[in-house]
Scaffold this active site. Structure first.
Site: not given
Ligand code: TTP
Ligand code: MG
Length: 355
Positions: A103-104, A8
Site C-alpha cells: 500500500d505504499e 500511502d
Molecule cells: P499501513 O500503511 O501501516 O496501515 P494502513 O494503511 O492500514 O493505515 P494508514 O492509514 O495509517 O496508512 O499498512 C498497510 C497495510 O499493511 C495495512 O492495511 C495492513 C497491513 N499491515 C499489517 O498487516 N500488519 C502491520 O503490523 C502493519 C503495520 C500493516
Molecule cells: Mg497505509
C-alpha cells in the site's frame, strides 16, 4: 533538487473490506485474526483507532478495548489486486517507482512521463486516479527527499496531501515527536526519550559524533534527516530473472565427490534463499568455471516450477556429471534457477509477511 512523492493508502485492508461491504462504513472494523484467537490486528478502521486499537496488537486486547468492533479475516487476493491497480497508476507518471509494501510507494518525479514540473499537480492527479480506479483514498507527501515525503504523507491522514519544502521543513521537523521519525522504532524512541530527545528540535541539538556513538550508522542518518538531508535514491523494483549461489574454491578441485559435496551445500543455500523470497523456478542452471577461468553454463528445464532441494540437487548433479570435462580442474561452481515464479508460496499470508 529532487522531486519525490510518497503515496500511502489509508487503512488499506480495512478500506478495501468497507468498499466490498458498505454496511461496514462508519463502524469499528478490525482486519486480522478472530477476537478470541492468538492472532493480531493487521489494521483497523479510523473509528476503531479512536479506541486505541492499532496494527500488530493482539486481537484479544483489541476486543477488550473495542468490544463493539466487527472482526473480519484478511482477503489477500483483493489487497494484491488493488495494489497492482495502484502500481499501474503510479507507473504512468514515472519509471522510478519504488514500492515499499502493498500500500505504499515512493516516486521520483524530478523528470516525469507527463512533463509536469509541479509535483503537487502530479500528486493531485495520482490521488484522483487511484480513487477512480480503486475507490480507495490515499495520503500523499510531496517533498525533495524520501524521508520528508514519507513524513508529508502522514501529516494529514486520511485522504491527505502535504508538501514539505526547504522553507517549511525546519518548522515541521522540529515540532515532530521523535517516535514519528521514520526509522525510529519503539526501542530507539525510548532510548532517545531517556536522553531527553522528545522532538526534532531536541534531536537537532545533538552532534553527529554523539548520535553516531549512541545509535551507530542510524545516528548519522537521524542527524542528517532532522536537517532535511536524505540522499537515498528511489530505486524502482525489477523482478529478478534468476536466483543463484556460487562459490570459488580455495583450491581448484578435480575430485567428483568433493564437487558433489560442494554442490549439495550450494543447493542448500539456494533453497533457503528461495524459500525466504518465496521464489520457485522452472529452469535449473549450473555454472562451472575451470582453472583457466573458462566459464560454461548448462541448464535443464522442468515442466513445473520447484523449490524442492532434492529435485534441484538431482538435476544440478546430473548437469555436472554430464558436462564436466574431467581432465580439467574446477575453480568455481554455481547453481541457480531461472524462469521464476515470484511470491508463489501458495498461501497469501506468507507473501504478506514480506511487507
Ligand atoms: P499501513 O500503511 O501501516 O496501515 P494502513 O494503511 O492500514 O493505515 P494508514 O492509514 O495509517 O496508512 O499498512 C498497510 C497495510 O499493511 C495495512 O492495511 C495492513 C497491513 N499491515 C499489517 O498487516 N500488519 C502491520 O503490523 C502493519 C503495520 C500493516
Ligand atoms: Mg497505509
Amino acid at each position: 533538487m529532487r522531486k519525490i512523492i510518497h503515496v500511502d493508502m489509508d487503512a488499506f485492508f480495512a478500506a478495501i473490506e468497507i468498499r466490498e461491504d458498505p454496511s461496514l462504513k462508519g463502524k469499528c472494523l478490525i482486519v486480522g485474526g478472530s477476537p478470541n484467537s492468538r492472532g493480531v490486528v493487521s489494521t483497523c478502521s479510523y473509528e476503531a483507532r479512536k479506541f486505541g486499537v492499532h496494527s500488530a496488537m493482539p486481537c484479544s486486547q483489541a476486543w477488550r478495548l473495542c468490544p463493539q468492533a466487527i472482526f473480519v479475516r484478511p482477503n489477500f487476493g483483493l489487497y494484491r489486486e488493488a495494489s497492482a491497480q495502484i502500481r499501474e497508476v503510479l507507473n504512468r507518471y514515472t519509471p522510478l517507482v519504488e514500492p515499499v509494501s502493498l500500500d505504499e510507494a515512493y516516486l521520483d518525479v524530478t523528470a516525469n512521463l507527463i512533463n509536469e514540473p509541479d509535483s503537487m499537480v502530479i500528486a493531485r492527479r495520482i490521488k484522483q486516479e487511484i480513487l477512480e480506479k480503486t475507490r480507495l483514498t490515499c495520503s500523499v507527501g510531496v517533498s525533495f527527499n524520501k524521508f520528508l515525503a514519507k513524513i508529508g504523507s502522514e501529516l494529514q491522514k486520511p485522504d491527505g496531501l502535504s508538501q514539505i519544502t526547504p522553507e517549511n521543513a525546519p518548522e515541521i521537523l522540529f515540532a515532530l515527536p521523535i517516535g514519528k521519525f521514520h526509522g525510529i522504532g519503539n526501542v530507539t524512541a525510548a532510548k532517545m526519550q531517556k536522553m531527553g530527545i522528545h522532538t526534532g528540535a531536541d534531536l537537532y541539538e545533538w552532534s553527529a559524533a554523539d548520535l553516531a556513538n549512541h545509535f551507530g550508522k542510524m545516528g548519522l542518518f537521524f542527524y542528517n534527516a532532522v536537517r532535511g538531508i536524505d540522499e537515498r535514491e528511489v530505486i524502482s523494483y525489477r523482478e529478478p530473472k534468476s536466483i543463484s549461489c556460487e562459490h570459488t574454491f580455495n583450491e581448484d578441485i578435480s575430485d567428483m565427490q568433493e564437487l558433489v559435496q560442494n554442490l549439495k551445500e550450494l543447493v542448500e543455500r539456494l533453497v533457503i534463499r528461495m524459500h525466504n523470497k518465496q521464489i520457485q523456478g522452472k529452469t535449473i542452471m549450473l555454472k562451472i568455471k575451470y582453472e583457466n577461468f573458462e566459464l560454461i553454463t548448462r541448464s535443464y528445464s522442468l515442466s513445473q516450477s520447484t523449490a524442492d532441494e532434492k529435485t534441484i540437487l538431482k538435476h544440478a548433479q546430473k548437469l555436472l556429471v554430464e558436462n564436466w570435462d574431467e581432465s580439467r580442474k574446477i575453480r568455481l561452481l554455481g547453481v541457480g534457477l531461472s524462469r521464476l515464479d515470484l511470491g508463489s508460496d501458495a498461501s497469501g499470508e506468507q507473501l504478506f509477511l514480506d511487507i
